[in-house]
Scaffold this active site. Structure first.
Site, mmCIF file in Angstrom:
data_model
loop_
_atom_site.group_PDB
_atom_site.id
_atom_site.type_symbol
_atom_site.label_atom_id
_atom_site.label_comp_id
_atom_site.label_asym_id
_atom_site.label_seq_id
_atom_site.Cartn_x
_atom_site.Cartn_y
_atom_site.Cartn_z
ATOM 1 N N GLY A 231 0.643 -28.609 -23.836
ATOM 2 C CA GLY A 231 1.211 -27.599 -24.719
ATOM 3 C C GLY A 231 2.054 -26.603 -23.945
ATOM 4 O O GLY A 231 2.691 -26.944 -22.940
ATOM 5 N N SER A 232 2.025 -25.346 -24.382
ATOM 6 C CA SER A 232 2.959 -24.348 -23.847
ATOM 7 C C SER A 232 2.724 -24.024 -22.382
ATOM 8 O O SER A 232 3.605 -23.450 -21.736
ATOM 9 C CB SER A 232 2.867 -23.068 -24.674
ATOM 10 O OG SER A 232 3.194 -23.366 -26.009
ATOM 11 N N THR A 233 1.549 -24.344 -21.847
ATOM 12 C CA THR A 233 1.374 -24.073 -20.415
ATOM 13 C C THR A 233 2.382 -24.881 -19.609
ATOM 14 O O THR A 233 2.740 -24.507 -18.501
ATOM 15 C CB THR A 233 -0.045 -24.422 -19.941
ATOM 16 O OG1 THR A 233 -0.336 -25.788 -20.280
ATOM 17 C CG2 THR A 233 -1.089 -23.527 -20.593
ATOM 18 N N PHE A 234 2.864 -25.989 -20.189
ATOM 19 C CA PHE A 234 3.827 -26.834 -19.479
ATOM 20 C C PHE A 234 5.198 -26.158 -19.402
ATOM 21 O O PHE A 234 6.065 -26.576 -18.641
ATOM 22 C CB PHE A 234 3.931 -28.195 -20.189
ATOM 23 C CG PHE A 234 4.646 -29.240 -19.388
ATOM 24 C CD1 PHE A 234 4.001 -29.879 -18.333
ATOM 25 C CD2 PHE A 234 5.959 -29.599 -19.668
ATOM 26 C CE1 PHE A 234 4.649 -30.851 -17.590
ATOM 27 C CE2 PHE A 234 6.620 -30.569 -18.922
ATOM 28 C CZ PHE A 234 5.960 -31.200 -17.885
ATOM 29 N N LYS A 235 5.400 -25.103 -20.214
ATOM 30 C CA LYS A 235 6.692 -24.388 -20.180
ATOM 31 C C LYS A 235 6.965 -23.833 -18.786
ATOM 32 O O LYS A 235 8.127 -23.612 -18.420
ATOM 33 C CB LYS A 235 6.695 -23.258 -21.214
ATOM 34 C CG LYS A 235 6.791 -23.785 -22.645
ATOM 35 C CD LYS A 235 6.592 -22.679 -23.672
ATOM 36 C CE LYS A 235 6.630 -23.253 -25.094
ATOM 37 N NZ LYS A 235 6.165 -22.265 -26.086
#
Lengths: 499, 489
Positions: A231-235
């Site tokens: 999810g957004s941690t991959f941003k």
């Protein structure tokens, strides 16, 4: 008798008798070489033979070395010679029960052994050749033979905090938390819930079957061996790719952050997690991180392309070698092909926000946070600090920090760090729950879509200017947001180490 | 006359051994016996302590009984064979002592009505009785056979006796088969393997026969390459010996004795004739027979498979009918050779320590065929090598006796006995350490059971007697009678 007297027939027979003597000597030499081959050269191989039950019997009749965390033994062999009912001379016990279950594992007579108990077995049991001298001295001095002591990198306070926090914030959820020391790669905490009590597996073998069939999979070490969409941690990975490819952190991304972004190959538009556009629709990367903007990162990934994204993900350890901690960890993946052909634009688009085909272990995401914390240098994670001989002075094995990869330049890392600090401190930060009073915490929330309720992530490190700990927390199917469910757990782990 | 201090050319060429011990060596023997008996006692006490951490005082009386028997034999030797080799008896006693301790150390499991193990029974009674009987027979042989060369007088009678012993297990009612091999006779509760005695007769017969026929056997026939082939009409005895071994092999499935006797025969023919061609022809014939047997007989193939796939994990995974219930399928698992080798590997360089190894009682034949495994495991590679060197020392003393002896028959007999012991050790140790197929042969002095002990002690008696004859100084003339020579014959 004179010199020229002819030898008798009997005397002439001495020559063949001596030759037979040589044949006998050859037979004995063959036997001597053969026992050397079996008992010295092949001994280790034979001791580890799949069908060799001796190994297990031995294991329970001699003192295995302890497994230590700090000054505390989390696996010990207790002498049961006083106990008439004991099956073995030593009983292996795990004083901390389920707290370290997935790390320490268990050593079972039934043969299903796991964790450090399994992967460091030859040292713990003393079979390792490096312990031969110590074993020999024990034999001579008549002392009870003992295996080596294995000392782990775990921090007991961090481990306890992680476990307690999980139980407190998410009493019934499954999930995992991993903490790493950013500049060394030492694993400070590793928790997977639900856990189990290894003592029970040893005392009641049927427990294993029950646990193995349980739907919540308590035997699975989620921290190392389960993959989730990050999810957004991959941003953070997407941001690093952008900054390494010519973008700057404060430059507005013109029109890239609307309320909903159209997918390049059609399909439903990608919305933000909140209502409205990101800022004025042209947010900077810094702002995109702070408020966790979906549309700008998806567009960024599309703009960078699959090759640049893959390269950056691999620089953090995705698609890489299987890490041995010493137990093998699952490999996180950023696939650049699907069923043999290059992935489509939609998949690249989705990967920018850690959805689509991206899969990561909690360990991998902790390495992402640690990489940013350590000026872009990702250190190889490890669990075993050192191994000492039973005399506690001779060091047999010691792990030292090792660089796994350089994921980005120090400038990129510093820029991302500043943006991540805003996640916990900024006015519109998505993860204030990850803040630790008195410290600057850099974090990133994540709420990953999947077939069931969302997985809730938080990755962080602190203090931002001199990072001591990097953390990744995932709450499986928490159904809330990373900021609310995962961030408080991360905060408590960091607090335990920082204070 | 050549100077006594500088060996003559002739002596050097022929490597003649001067009597090694111009004087009696009973003092050395006594000291060596003390050492051997002390090691025996220590082996017992350490094994007992290792088993349950107690000092086993009850082990001292049996060791004392054994000690008394040994010193009885030693005193008898002082009178009967004062010039005998001083090491043969001590080495044999030490091996026998270790055998006693090892047999005590591996107890028989005591089971309750449900077949569950409730305890272990440690006994040495039978083994001790057989040992004392063996010592007595050894002394008896030395006493009865004053002149070893007399044994060559009745070769064919001895051959027939040997045949009778080997064939005894085939007599209905008397014979007793274990695991397909009909090698035992049973009288009451005692079982006895008569081939152990039979092979002594064969050695004596071979020696006597070869002395009589060596001239004919040495004659060269045609020459092929660098090898002189014997004359075709002289190959009869070889064919007979070969046929006998085939018979043993097929009729009694006794691969071990068959291999032992045939190899012994070849070694003795070589010693008598110095013709290597006999050995080559014999080995070729044996190889051909072995290959044919491999394709003809299932149990031979099985033995070979047991060797070649002994440590193969996938072989162990295979399903076979369960031992307990043939209706069900069980995994094959590690056979006794593999289990033995696992034990050895567990023992490693320095061993588990006496009495400390686990799981011996689960291994089939651990106290007979695989008895060396117990020593190799608990004393480690070091102890195993020491054991092998002990046997080597014994064999070396025997061959030395052969070289020092005068007279063709005695030389051949001593060579034969030494080779027999050496090759028997090789067949057993080679079998349990995966060099050759396991054949079910007893380990001299160590294996459980009386036949092997008695047979080996009789061989020792013969060796001791021959060494005494060899090292005994020639009679000295009472008065100087000028040219008169004393002839010993």
């Amino acid at each position: 008798m004179t010199e020229d007297e002819k030898p008798t027939a009997a005397e002439r027979t001495n020559i063949p008798i001596r030759r037979i003597g040589y044949v006998v000597m050859a037979l004995f030499c063959a036997m001597l070489l053969n026992v050397n081959w079996l008992q010295a050269l092949r001994a280790e191989e034979l001791n580890n033979h799949r069908w060799n039950t001796m190994r297990l019997q031995d294991a329970f009749n001699q003192a295995r070395g302890p497994i230590m965390v700090g000054q505390e033994a989390i696996a010990v062999s207790e002498d049961t010679s006083e106990d008439e009912n004991a099956d073995w001379e030593y009983q292996r016990t795990y004083p901390q029960g389920d707290l370290y279950a997935h790390i320490v594992g268990y050593y079972s007579p039934a043969g299903q052994s796991t964790g450090i108990e399994f992967y460091e077995n030859t040292l713990l049991s003393g079979e390792d050749q490096r312990l031969a001298v110590s074993r020999f001295l024990d034999t001579i001095s008549g002392e009870e033979e003992q295996g080596a002591q294995v000392e782990l990198t775990l921090d007991p306070d961090a481990q306890q905090a992680a476990y307690d926090a999980f139980r407190q914030v998410n009493p019934n959820a499954n999930g995992a938390a991993v903490a790493i020391e950013p500049d060394t790669g030492r694993i400070l905490a590793s928790v997977s819930v639900p856990s189990f009590d290894p003592n029970q597996i040893l005392s009641e073998p049927e427990t294993y079957t029950e646990l193995n069939e349980n739907d919540n999979q308590p035997l699975l070490n989620r921290a190392f061996n389960e993959v989730y969409p990050p999810g957004s941690t991959f941003k953070i990975v997407t941001a690093a790719a952008a900054l390494e490819n010519g973008y700057s952190i404060d430059e507005p991304l013109s029109g890239m952050g609307p309320q909903a972004a159209p997918r390049p190959e059609g399909g439903a538009d990608l919305p933000n997690a909140f209502t409205g556009a990101c800022g004025d629709g042209s947010p900077s990367i810094a702002l995109s991180i702070e408020i966790s903007c979906n549309t700008s990162f998806a567009n960024l990934a599309l703009d960078l392309g699959a090759d640049a994204m893959t390269e950056q993900a691999e620089a953090f350890g995705f698609n890489g070698e299987q890490l041995e901690l010493p137990m093998p960890a699952a490999v996180s993946s950023y696939p650049d092909t699907m069923e043999g052909s290059p992935i489509g634009q939609n998949q690249v688009f989705d990967s920018g926000i850690g959805q689509g085909l991206v899969q990561a272990t909690p360990l991998q995401m902790a390495m992402v946070a640690a990489g940013v914390a350590n000026d872009g240098r990702v250190m190889r994670p490890y669990l075993v600090d050192r191994v000492v001989a039973p005399d506690l002075t001779t060091q047999i094995e010691a792990n030292s920090p090792e660089l796994l990869s350089e994921a980005m330049s120090p400038d990129t890392a510093n820029a991302i760090t500043d943006a991540m600090v805003q996640v916990t401190q900024g006015a519109n930060g998505s993860g204030p729950g990850g803040a630790v009073p008195g410290y600057e915490v850099a974090g990133k929330t994540g709420t990953a879509e999947n077939a069931g309720p969302t997985h809730n992530w938080f990755i962080s490190f602190a203090p931002a200017d001199d990072p001591q700990i990097a953390v990744a927390v995932v709450v499986e199917n928490g159904g809330g947001s990373g900021g609310s469910l995962a961030a408080p757990v991360a905060a408590q782990i960091m607090e335990a180490v920082l204070e | 006359m050549s100077d006594a201090d500088t060996p003559g050319v002739r002596d050097r060429v022929l490597k003649v051994v001067k009597p090694l011990f111009a004087s009696k060596q009973r003092g050395i023997e006594f000291l060596m016996l003390l050492l051997g008996l002390a090691l025996t006692l220590l082996y017992f006490l350490f094994a007992g302590y290792g088993l349950d951490g107690r000092f086993h005082g009850e082990l001292i009386p049996p060791v004392l009984v054994f000690t008394a028997a040994v010193f009885g034999a030693h005193i008898a030797l002082r009178y009967l064979a004062p010039y005998a080799d001083p090491l043969i008896l001590p080495v044999a006693v030490l091996l026998n002592g270790i055998g006693l301790a090892v047999q005590w150390r591996n107890p028989t499991a005591v089971r309750n009505e449900d077949g569950q193990i409730t305890g272990f029974e440690h006994v040495i009674g039978n083994q001790l009785i057989w040992s004392i009987l063996g010592l007595a027979l050894c002394v008896g042989v030395i006493f009865l056979i004053k002149e070893p060369r007399r044994l060559q007088s009745f070769p064919y009678l001895i051959l027939i006796v040997g045949f009778i012993f080997v064939m005894l297990p085939l007599v209905p009612g008397l014979g007793h088969a274990e695991l397909g091999a009909r090698l035992w006779i049973r009288i009451g509760t005692y079982t006895f393997q008569p081939a152990e005695i039979g092979r002594i007769c064969f050695v004596i017969f071979f020696a006597a026969y070869l002395v009589a026929r060596r001239d004919a056997l040495s004659l060269a026939g045609r020459r092929i390459g660098f090898i002189d082939l014997p004359r075709m009409r002289d190959t009869g005895p070889l064919v007979v010996a070969w046929a006998l071994c085939i018979l043993l092999f097929v009729g009694m499935t006794d691969l071990g004795t068959s291999l032992l006797i045939f190899t012994l025969f070849l070694a003795m023919v070589y010693a008598a004739t110095r013709r290597i061609s006999w050995v080559l022809i014999g080995l070729t014939m044996f190889s051909v027979a072995a290959v044919v047997a491999y394709f003809l007989f299932g149990h031979v193939r099985e033995r070979v498979e047991l060797l070649t796939r002994a440590l193969d994990a996938e072989y162990m995974d295979q399903l076979v009918p369960c031992f307990s219930n043939p209706e069900e399928q069980c995994e094959r698992g590690p056979n006794q050779i593999a289990q033995g080798v696992f034990q050895l590997a567990d023992g490693g360089l320095f061993g588990t320590g006496l009495g400390n190894a686990q799981g011996f009682e689960g291994i089939p034949f651990i106290n007979s065929d695989l008895v060396t495994i117990m020593i190799g495991t608990e004393l480690g590679l070091t102890g195993f090598m020491a054991l092998l060197l002990l046997y080597f020392l014994l064999v070396q003393r025997g061959l030395r006796t052969a070289v020092a002896s005068t007279g063709m028959f005695v030389k051949l007999l001593a060579t034969g006995i030494s080779f027999l012991v050496a090759f028997q050790v090789f067949v057993v140790v080679g079998g349990v350490t995966l060099m050759i197929p396991l054949t079910g042969m007893t380990t001299p002095f160590l294996a459980a059971g009386g036949s092997s002990l008695i047979g080996t002690w009789i061989l020792m008696g013969l060796l001791i007697r021959m060494s005494d004859s060899a090292y005994k100084p020639a009679p000295v003339a009472i008065q100087d009678e000028g040219m008169t020579q004393v002839i010993t014959r």
